[in-house]
Design an enzyme around this catalytic site. Structure first.
Site, PDB file in Angstrom:
ATOM      1  N   LYS A  76       0.839  -1.212   0.000  1.00 37.54           N
ATOM      2  CA  LYS A  76       0.000   0.000   0.000  1.00 37.54           C
ATOM      3  C   LYS A  76       0.870   1.256   0.000  1.00 37.54           C
ATOM      4  O   LYS A  76       0.681   2.165  -0.789  1.00 37.54           O
ATOM      5  CB  LYS A  76      -0.914   0.043   1.250  1.00 37.54           C
ATOM      6  CG  LYS A  76      -1.816  -1.165   1.400  1.00 37.54           C
ATOM      7  CD  LYS A  76      -2.716  -1.037   2.613  1.00 37.54           C
ATOM      8  CE  LYS A  76      -2.000  -1.084   3.955  1.00 37.54           C
ATOM      9  NZ  LYS A  76      -1.324  -2.361   4.241  1.00 37.54           N
ATOM     10  N   ARG A 118      -9.990   1.006   8.133  1.00 38.02           N
ATOM     11  CA  ARG A 118      -9.587  -0.350   8.515  1.00 38.02           C
ATOM     12  C   ARG A 118     -10.676  -1.089   9.272  1.00 38.02           C
ATOM     13  O   ARG A 118     -10.487  -2.251   9.618  1.00 38.02           O
ATOM     14  CB  ARG A 118      -8.405  -0.218   9.468  1.00 38.02           C
ATOM     15  CG  ARG A 118      -7.079  -0.638   8.899  1.00 38.02           C
ATOM     16  CD  ARG A 118      -6.061  -0.235   9.947  1.00 38.02           C
ATOM     17  NE  ARG A 118      -4.916  -1.059   9.917  1.00 38.02           N
ATOM     18  CZ  ARG A 118      -3.789  -0.735   9.300  1.00 38.02           C
ATOM     19  NH1 ARG A 118      -3.675   0.384   8.653  1.00 38.02           N
ATOM     20  NH2 ARG A 118      -2.771  -1.546   9.354  1.00 38.02           N
ATOM     21  N   ARG A 168      11.737  -5.876   5.387  1.00 38.93           N
ATOM     22  CA  ARG A 168      11.540  -4.448   5.104  1.00 38.93           C
ATOM     23  C   ARG A 168      12.486  -3.568   5.917  1.00 38.93           C
ATOM     24  O   ARG A 168      12.708  -3.775   7.106  1.00 38.93           O
ATOM     25  CB  ARG A 168      10.095  -4.048   5.431  1.00 38.93           C
ATOM     26  CG  ARG A 168       9.910  -2.528   5.414  1.00 38.93           C
ATOM     27  CD  ARG A 168       8.483  -2.100   5.395  1.00 38.93           C
ATOM     28  NE  ARG A 168       7.703  -2.649   6.476  1.00 38.93           N
ATOM     29  CZ  ARG A 168       6.373  -2.555   6.540  1.00 38.93           C
ATOM     30  NH1 ARG A 168       5.704  -1.965   5.571  1.00 38.93           N
ATOM     31  NH2 ARG A 168       5.730  -3.077   7.555  1.00 38.93           N
ATOM     32  N   ARG A 171      10.885  -1.848  11.364  1.00 39.49           N
ATOM     33  CA  ARG A 171       9.751  -1.490  12.205  1.00 39.49           C
ATOM     34  C   ARG A 171       9.566  -2.506  13.325  1.00 39.49           C
ATOM     35  O   ARG A 171       9.680  -3.702  13.109  1.00 39.49           O
ATOM     36  CB  ARG A 171       8.479  -1.420  11.351  1.00 39.49           C
ATOM     37  CG  ARG A 171       8.212  -0.021  10.850  1.00 39.49           C
ATOM     38  CD  ARG A 171       7.128   0.032   9.821  1.00 39.49           C
ATOM     39  NE  ARG A 171       5.881  -0.626  10.207  1.00 39.49           N
ATOM     40  CZ  ARG A 171       4.784  -0.589   9.452  1.00 39.49           C
ATOM     41  NH1 ARG A 171       4.800   0.054   8.302  1.00 39.49           N
ATOM     42  NH2 ARG A 171       3.690  -1.208   9.841  1.00 39.49           N
ATOM     43  N   ARG A 210      -1.120  -9.017  13.267  1.00 40.06           N
ATOM     44  CA  ARG A 210      -1.600  -8.010  12.304  1.00 40.06           C
ATOM     45  C   ARG A 210      -2.405  -8.672  11.185  1.00 40.06           C
ATOM     46  O   ARG A 210      -3.406  -8.144  10.729  1.00 40.06           O
ATOM     47  CB  ARG A 210      -0.417  -7.237  11.702  1.00 40.06           C
ATOM     48  CG  ARG A 210       0.129  -6.177  12.663  1.00 40.06           C
ATOM     49  CD  ARG A 210       1.540  -5.770  12.298  1.00 40.06           C
ATOM     50  NE  ARG A 210       1.656  -5.066  11.055  1.00 40.06           N
ATOM     51  CZ  ARG A 210       2.785  -4.964  10.353  1.00 40.06           C
ATOM     52  NH1 ARG A 210       3.898  -5.526  10.793  1.00 40.06           N
ATOM     53  NH2 ARG A 210       2.807  -4.280   9.234  1.00 40.06           N
TER      54      ARG A 210
HETATM   55  P1  AP5 Z   1       4.877  -1.711   1.980  1.00 42.76           P
HETATM   56  O1  AP5 Z   1       4.585  -0.865   0.799  1.00 42.76           O
HETATM   57  O2  AP5 Z   1       5.568  -1.112   3.138  1.00 42.76           O
HETATM   58  O3  AP5 Z   1       3.518  -2.454   2.443  1.00 42.76           O
HETATM   59  P2  AP5 Z   1       2.256  -1.885   3.203  1.00 42.76           P
HETATM   60  O4  AP5 Z   1       1.042  -2.501   2.564  1.00 42.76           O
HETATM   61  O5  AP5 Z   1       2.293  -0.412   3.292  1.00 42.76           O
HETATM   62  O6  AP5 Z   1       2.442  -2.603   4.603  1.00 42.76           O
HETATM   63  P3  AP5 Z   1       2.369  -2.019   6.092  1.00 42.76           P
HETATM   64  O7  AP5 Z   1       3.077  -3.004   6.938  1.00 42.76           O
HETATM   65  O8  AP5 Z   1       2.783  -0.598   6.139  1.00 42.76           O
HETATM   66  O9  AP5 Z   1       0.820  -2.130   6.342  1.00 42.76           O
HETATM   67  P4  AP5 Z   1       0.105  -2.088   7.677  1.00 42.76           P
HETATM   68  O10 AP5 Z   1      -1.282  -1.837   7.234  1.00 42.76           O
HETATM   69  O11 AP5 Z   1       0.308  -3.295   8.524  1.00 42.76           O
HETATM   70  O12 AP5 Z   1       0.838  -0.934   8.508  1.00 42.76           O
HETATM   71  P5  AP5 Z   1       0.470   0.589   8.767  1.00 42.76           P
HETATM   72  O13 AP5 Z   1       1.733   1.329   8.806  1.00 42.76           O
HETATM   73  O14 AP5 Z   1      -0.626   1.034   7.880  1.00 42.76           O
HETATM   74  O15 AP5 Z   1       5.728  -2.982   1.488  1.00 42.76           O
HETATM   75  C1  AP5 Z   1       6.226  -3.929   2.418  1.00 42.76           C
HETATM   76  C2  AP5 Z   1       7.626  -4.401   2.001  1.00 42.76           C
HETATM   77  O16 AP5 Z   1       7.539  -5.097   0.756  1.00 42.76           O
HETATM   78  C3  AP5 Z   1       8.647  -3.265   1.777  1.00 42.76           C
HETATM   79  O17 AP5 Z   1       9.921  -3.713   2.183  1.00 42.76           O
HETATM   80  C4  AP5 Z   1       8.628  -3.043   0.272  1.00 42.76           C
HETATM   81  O18 AP5 Z   1       9.883  -2.556  -0.195  1.00 42.76           O
HETATM   82  C5  AP5 Z   1       8.350  -4.463  -0.244  1.00 42.76           C
HETATM   83  N1  AP5 Z   1       7.557  -4.463  -1.479  1.00 42.76           N
HETATM   84  C6  AP5 Z   1       6.493  -3.667  -1.783  1.00 42.76           C
HETATM   85  N2  AP5 Z   1       6.004  -3.991  -3.007  1.00 42.76           N
HETATM   86  C7  AP5 Z   1       6.766  -5.021  -3.461  1.00 42.76           C
HETATM   87  C8  AP5 Z   1       6.754  -5.810  -4.664  1.00 42.76           C
HETATM   88  N3  AP5 Z   1       5.841  -5.603  -5.627  1.00 42.76           N
HETATM   89  N4  AP5 Z   1       7.679  -6.785  -4.794  1.00 42.76           N
HETATM   90  C9  AP5 Z   1       8.602  -7.017  -3.803  1.00 42.76           C
HETATM   91  N5  AP5 Z   1       8.667  -6.311  -2.653  1.00 42.76           N
HETATM   92  C10 AP5 Z   1       7.751  -5.326  -2.486  1.00 42.76           C
HETATM   93  O19 AP5 Z   1      -0.124   0.516  10.249  1.00 42.76           O
HETATM   94  C11 AP5 Z   1       0.699   0.194  11.334  1.00 42.76           C
HETATM   95  C12 AP5 Z   1      -0.118   0.154  12.614  1.00 42.76           C
HETATM   96  O20 AP5 Z   1      -0.686   1.450  12.875  1.00 42.76           O
HETATM   97  C13 AP5 Z   1      -1.321  -0.783  12.633  1.00 42.76           C
HETATM   98  O21 AP5 Z   1      -0.956  -2.108  12.940  1.00 42.76           O
HETATM   99  C14 AP5 Z   1      -2.202  -0.129  13.703  1.00 42.76           C
HETATM  100  O22 AP5 Z   1      -1.713  -0.413  14.990  1.00 42.76           O
HETATM  101  C15 AP5 Z   1      -1.985   1.343  13.445  1.00 42.76           C
HETATM  102  N6  AP5 Z   1      -2.939   1.893  12.466  1.00 42.76           N
HETATM  103  C16 AP5 Z   1      -2.663   2.398  11.232  1.00 42.76           C
HETATM  104  N7  AP5 Z   1      -3.787   2.788  10.600  1.00 42.76           N
HETATM  105  C17 AP5 Z   1      -4.810   2.511  11.458  1.00 42.76           C
HETATM  106  C18 AP5 Z   1      -6.220   2.657  11.363  1.00 42.76           C
HETATM  107  N8  AP5 Z   1      -6.788   3.161  10.258  1.00 42.76           N
HETATM  108  N9  AP5 Z   1      -6.970   2.264  12.414  1.00 42.76           N
HETATM  109  C19 AP5 Z   1      -6.412   1.746  13.546  1.00 42.76           C
HETATM  110  N10 AP5 Z   1      -5.079   1.577  13.682  1.00 42.76           N
HETATM  111  C20 AP5 Z   1      -4.276   1.946  12.650  1.00 42.76           C
HETATM  112 MG    MG Z   2       2.533   0.977   4.874  1.00 46.20          MG
END
Ligand code: AP5
Ligand code: MG
Length: 218
Positions: free
Chosen positions: A15, A93, A132, A165, A176
Protein backbone atom coordinates in the site's frame (compact mmCIF):
# COMPACT_ATOMS: atom_id res chain seq x y z
CA UNK A 1 -6.28 15.09 -11.91
CA UNK A 2 -7.42 15.10 -8.25
CA UNK A 3 -7.82 11.47 -7.27
CA UNK A 4 -9.73 10.36 -4.20
CA UNK A 5 -8.39 6.92 -3.50
CA UNK A 6 -8.27 4.33 -0.76
CA UNK A 7 -5.48 1.73 -0.73
CA UNK A 8 -6.76 -1.41 0.96
CA UNK A 9 -4.78 -4.56 1.65
CA UNK A 10 -3.07 -6.66 4.31
CA UNK A 11 0.20 -5.69 6.00
CA UNK A 12 3.00 -5.90 3.46
CA UNK A 13 0.70 -5.78 0.41
CA UNK A 14 2.53 -2.73 -0.91
CA UNK A 15 0.00 0.00 0.00
CA UNK A 16 2.70 2.46 1.05
CA UNK A 17 5.05 1.61 -1.83
CA UNK A 18 2.33 2.12 -4.43
CA UNK A 19 0.71 5.12 -2.71
CA UNK A 20 4.02 6.97 -2.92
CA UNK A 21 4.26 6.24 -6.63
CA UNK A 22 0.67 7.26 -7.26
CA UNK A 23 1.29 10.48 -5.35
CA UNK A 24 4.20 11.30 -7.67
CA UNK A 25 2.18 10.42 -10.74
CA UNK A 26 -1.20 11.98 -9.97
CA UNK A 27 -0.24 14.69 -7.47
CA UNK A 28 -2.80 13.64 -4.86
CA UNK A 29 -1.14 13.44 -1.43
CA UNK A 30 -0.67 10.15 0.40
CA UNK A 31 -2.28 10.05 3.84
CA UNK A 32 -0.78 7.13 5.75
CA UNK A 33 -2.34 6.68 9.18
CA UNK A 34 0.47 4.25 10.08
CA UNK A 35 3.14 6.87 9.28
CA UNK A 36 1.24 9.60 11.14
CA UNK A 37 0.85 7.40 14.21
CA UNK A 38 4.51 6.29 14.12
CA UNK A 39 5.60 9.95 13.94
CA UNK A 40 3.43 10.69 16.98
CA UNK A 41 4.93 7.76 18.92
CA UNK A 42 8.44 8.92 18.00
CA UNK A 43 7.68 12.49 19.10
CA UNK A 44 6.07 11.14 22.31
CA UNK A 45 2.97 13.32 21.91
CA UNK A 46 -0.33 12.64 23.69
CA UNK A 47 -1.58 10.91 20.51
CA UNK A 48 1.60 8.82 20.35
CA UNK A 49 1.20 7.71 23.96
CA UNK A 50 -2.39 6.64 23.25
CA UNK A 51 -1.37 4.69 20.14
CA UNK A 52 1.94 3.10 21.16
CA UNK A 53 0.70 -0.01 22.92
CA UNK A 54 -1.76 -1.11 20.22
CA UNK A 55 0.78 -0.47 17.47
CA UNK A 56 3.58 -2.40 19.10
CA UNK A 57 1.38 -5.47 19.41
CA UNK A 58 -0.11 -5.19 15.95
CA UNK A 59 -3.59 -4.29 17.24
CA UNK A 60 -5.70 -1.35 16.07
CA UNK A 61 -5.67 2.14 17.52
CA UNK A 62 -9.20 3.20 18.52
CA UNK A 63 -11.60 4.33 15.80
CA UNK A 64 -12.23 7.72 17.45
CA UNK A 65 -8.55 8.60 17.54
CA UNK A 66 -7.84 7.53 13.95
CA UNK A 67 -11.00 9.10 12.49
CA UNK A 68 -10.05 12.33 14.27
CA UNK A 69 -6.56 12.52 12.75
CA UNK A 70 -7.79 11.67 9.25
CA UNK A 71 -10.60 14.24 9.40
CA UNK A 72 -8.11 16.87 10.52
CA UNK A 73 -5.62 16.00 7.77
CA UNK A 74 -8.30 16.04 5.06
CA UNK A 75 -9.51 19.45 6.25
CA UNK A 76 -5.98 20.82 6.23
CA UNK A 77 -5.25 19.45 2.73
CA UNK A 78 -8.43 20.94 1.34
CA UNK A 79 -7.48 24.30 2.82
CA UNK A 80 -3.92 24.21 1.48
CA UNK A 81 -4.40 22.44 -1.87
CA UNK A 82 -8.06 23.10 -2.55
CA UNK A 83 -8.69 20.31 -5.07
CA UNK A 84 -9.75 17.71 -2.49
CA UNK A 85 -7.53 14.88 -3.81
CA UNK A 86 -5.98 12.27 -1.50
CA UNK A 87 -4.61 8.72 -1.39
CA UNK A 88 -5.59 7.10 1.89
CA UNK A 89 -3.11 4.38 2.90
CA UNK A 90 -4.15 2.20 5.85
CA UNK A 91 -7.49 3.93 6.44
CA UNK A 92 -10.29 2.89 6.70
CA UNK A 93 -9.59 -0.35 8.52
CA UNK A 94 -12.91 -1.04 10.25
CA UNK A 95 -16.59 -0.73 9.31
CA UNK A 96 -16.90 2.26 11.65
CA UNK A 97 -13.99 4.04 9.93
CA UNK A 98 -15.48 3.35 6.46
CA UNK A 99 -18.83 4.81 7.54
CA UNK A 100 -17.12 7.85 9.07
CA UNK A 101 -15.25 8.44 5.80
CA UNK A 102 -18.49 8.24 3.81
CA UNK A 103 -20.10 10.80 6.11
CA UNK A 104 -17.09 13.08 5.95
CA UNK A 105 -16.95 13.01 2.14
CA UNK A 106 -20.72 13.40 1.79
CA UNK A 107 -20.45 16.54 3.94
CA UNK A 108 -18.01 17.94 1.36
CA UNK A 109 -20.12 16.84 -1.61
CA UNK A 110 -17.39 14.40 -2.65
CA UNK A 111 -17.05 10.68 -3.21
CA UNK A 112 -14.30 8.12 -3.64
CA UNK A 113 -13.08 7.55 -7.18
CA UNK A 114 -11.82 4.06 -6.35
CA UNK A 115 -10.74 1.66 -3.65
CA UNK A 116 -7.68 -0.32 -4.73
CA UNK A 117 -7.68 -3.69 -2.97
CA UNK A 118 -4.23 -5.26 -3.30
CA UNK A 119 -4.04 -9.02 -2.84
CA UNK A 120 -0.81 -10.92 -2.13
CA UNK A 121 -0.38 -14.54 -0.89
CA UNK A 122 0.28 -14.85 2.84
CA UNK A 123 3.76 -16.38 2.57
CA UNK A 124 4.85 -13.51 0.33
CA UNK A 125 3.50 -10.93 2.83
CA UNK A 126 5.53 -12.50 5.62
CA UNK A 127 8.65 -12.49 3.46
CA UNK A 128 8.13 -8.82 2.56
CA UNK A 129 7.62 -7.69 6.15
CA UNK A 130 10.53 -9.69 7.53
CA UNK A 131 12.95 -7.98 5.11
CA UNK A 132 11.54 -4.45 5.10
CA UNK A 133 13.82 -1.52 5.93
CA UNK A 134 12.53 2.05 6.25
CA UNK A 135 14.45 5.32 6.18
CA UNK A 136 14.01 7.20 9.43
CA UNK A 137 14.49 10.52 7.67
CA UNK A 138 12.47 10.42 4.42
CA UNK A 139 10.36 7.27 4.85
CA UNK A 140 11.77 5.57 1.70
CA UNK A 141 11.14 1.82 1.72
CA UNK A 142 13.71 -0.88 1.02
CA UNK A 143 13.78 -4.64 1.24
CA UNK A 144 16.83 -6.69 2.20
CA UNK A 145 16.27 -9.02 -0.74
CA UNK A 146 13.87 -7.40 -3.22
CA UNK A 147 15.14 -3.82 -3.07
CA UNK A 148 18.42 -3.71 -1.15
CA UNK A 149 19.76 -0.35 0.05
CA UNK A 150 23.22 0.93 -1.02
CA UNK A 151 26.22 -1.00 0.38
CA UNK A 152 26.83 1.57 3.14
CA UNK A 153 23.42 0.60 4.57
CA UNK A 154 22.11 4.18 4.37
CA UNK A 155 19.16 5.55 2.40
CA UNK A 156 20.02 5.97 -1.30
CA UNK A 157 17.82 9.08 -1.53
CA UNK A 158 18.76 11.14 1.50
CA UNK A 159 21.56 9.29 3.34
CA UNK A 160 19.26 8.73 6.35
CA UNK A 161 19.52 5.77 8.71
CA UNK A 162 17.45 2.69 7.95
CA UNK A 163 15.52 0.78 10.59
CA UNK A 164 13.25 -2.22 10.97
CA UNK A 165 9.75 -1.49 12.20
CA UNK A 166 9.05 -2.82 15.68
CA UNK A 167 5.78 -4.42 14.50
CA UNK A 168 7.59 -6.36 11.75
CA UNK A 169 8.72 -8.93 14.31
CA UNK A 170 7.22 -12.36 13.63
CA UNK A 171 4.85 -12.37 16.59
CA UNK A 172 3.32 -8.98 15.75
CA UNK A 173 3.07 -9.87 12.06
CA UNK A 174 0.81 -12.88 12.64
CA UNK A 175 -1.40 -10.80 14.91
CA UNK A 176 -1.60 -8.01 12.30
CA UNK A 177 -2.64 -10.54 9.65
CA UNK A 178 -5.39 -11.88 11.96
CA UNK A 179 -6.64 -8.39 12.74
CA UNK A 180 -6.70 -7.60 9.02
CA UNK A 181 -8.75 -10.72 8.23
CA UNK A 182 -11.25 -10.00 11.01
CA UNK A 183 -11.65 -6.21 10.92
CA UNK A 184 -10.54 -4.94 7.51
CA UNK A 185 -11.12 -7.67 4.90
CA UNK A 186 -14.94 -7.25 5.22
CA UNK A 187 -14.50 -3.75 3.72
CA UNK A 188 -13.75 -5.39 0.37
CA UNK A 189 -17.41 -6.41 0.11
CA UNK A 190 -18.57 -3.05 1.45
CA UNK A 191 -16.77 -1.21 -1.35
CA UNK A 192 -17.70 -3.81 -3.96
CA UNK A 193 -21.34 -3.11 -3.17
CA UNK A 194 -20.67 0.62 -3.43
CA UNK A 195 -19.31 0.01 -6.96
CA UNK A 196 -15.86 1.54 -6.36
CA UNK A 197 -13.74 -1.57 -5.75
CA UNK A 198 -10.79 -2.33 -8.04
CA UNK A 199 -9.04 -5.60 -7.17
CA UNK A 200 -5.37 -5.67 -8.07
CA UNK A 201 -2.99 -8.63 -7.98
CA UNK A 202 -0.08 -7.33 -5.90
CA UNK A 203 2.17 -10.33 -6.48
CA UNK A 204 4.78 -9.24 -8.99
CA UNK A 205 7.40 -6.56 -9.51
CA UNK A 206 6.60 -3.05 -8.25
CA UNK A 207 6.25 -1.62 -11.78
CA UNK A 208 3.99 -4.42 -12.85
CA UNK A 209 1.71 -3.81 -9.88
CA UNK A 210 1.69 -0.06 -10.58
CA UNK A 211 0.69 -0.84 -14.18
CA UNK A 212 -2.23 -2.95 -12.94
CA UNK A 213 -3.37 -0.13 -10.66
CA UNK A 214 -3.23 2.34 -13.56
CA UNK A 215 -5.34 -0.03 -15.64
CA UNK A 216 -7.82 -0.28 -12.75
CA UNK A 217 -8.07 3.50 -12.61
CA UNK A 218 -8.51 4.03 -16.35
P1 AP5 B 1 4.88 -1.71 1.98
O1 AP5 B 1 4.59 -0.86 0.80
O2 AP5 B 1 5.57 -1.11 3.14
O3 AP5 B 1 3.52 -2.45 2.44
P2 AP5 B 1 2.26 -1.89 3.20
O4 AP5 B 1 1.04 -2.50 2.56
O5 AP5 B 1 2.29 -0.41 3.29
O6 AP5 B 1 2.44 -2.60 4.60
P3 AP5 B 1 2.37 -2.02 6.09
O7 AP5 B 1 3.08 -3.00 6.94
O8 AP5 B 1 2.78 -0.60 6.14
O9 AP5 B 1 0.82 -2.13 6.34
P4 AP5 B 1 0.10 -2.09 7.68
O10 AP5 B 1 -1.28 -1.84 7.23
O11 AP5 B 1 0.31 -3.29 8.52
O12 AP5 B 1 0.84 -0.93 8.51
P5 AP5 B 1 0.47 0.59 8.77
O13 AP5 B 1 1.73 1.33 8.81
O14 AP5 B 1 -0.63 1.03 7.88
O15 AP5 B 1 5.73 -2.98 1.49
C1 AP5 B 1 6.23 -3.93 2.42
C2 AP5 B 1 7.63 -4.40 2.00
O16 AP5 B 1 7.54 -5.10 0.76
C3 AP5 B 1 8.65 -3.26 1.78
O17 AP5 B 1 9.92 -3.71 2.18
C4 AP5 B 1 8.63 -3.04 0.27
O18 AP5 B 1 9.88 -2.56 -0.19
C5 AP5 B 1 8.35 -4.46 -0.24
N1 AP5 B 1 7.56 -4.46 -1.48
C6 AP5 B 1 6.49 -3.67 -1.78
N2 AP5 B 1 6.00 -3.99 -3.01
C7 AP5 B 1 6.77 -5.02 -3.46
C8 AP5 B 1 6.75 -5.81 -4.66
N3 AP5 B 1 5.84 -5.60 -5.63
N4 AP5 B 1 7.68 -6.78 -4.79
C9 AP5 B 1 8.60 -7.02 -3.80
N5 AP5 B 1 8.67 -6.31 -2.65
C10 AP5 B 1 7.75 -5.33 -2.49
O19 AP5 B 1 -0.12 0.52 10.25
C11 AP5 B 1 0.70 0.19 11.33
C12 AP5 B 1 -0.12 0.15 12.61
O20 AP5 B 1 -0.69 1.45 12.87
C13 AP5 B 1 -1.32 -0.78 12.63
O21 AP5 B 1 -0.96 -2.11 12.94
C14 AP5 B 1 -2.20 -0.13 13.70
O22 AP5 B 1 -1.71 -0.41 14.99
C15 AP5 B 1 -1.99 1.34 13.45
N6 AP5 B 1 -2.94 1.89 12.47
C16 AP5 B 1 -2.66 2.40 11.23
N7 AP5 B 1 -3.79 2.79 10.60
C17 AP5 B 1 -4.81 2.51 11.46
C18 AP5 B 1 -6.22 2.66 11.36
N8 AP5 B 1 -6.79 3.16 10.26
N9 AP5 B 1 -6.97 2.26 12.41
C19 AP5 B 1 -6.41 1.75 13.55
N10 AP5 B 1 -5.08 1.58 13.68
C20 AP5 B 1 -4.28 1.95 12.65
MG1 MG C 1 2.53 0.98 4.87
Amino acid sequence: MALRLVMLGPPGAGKGTQARRLQEEYGSPQISTGDMLRDAVEADTELGRQAAHAMQNGGLVSDDVVIGIVAERLRELKRVKGDGGFILDGFPRTAAQAKALDTLLAGRGEQLDAVIAITVPRERLIERLAGRLVCRQCGAMYHKKFDPPPPDGRCGRCGGRLYQREDDREISVSHRLEVYARETAPLIDYYRQAGVLREVDGDGARDEVLGRIRTGLA
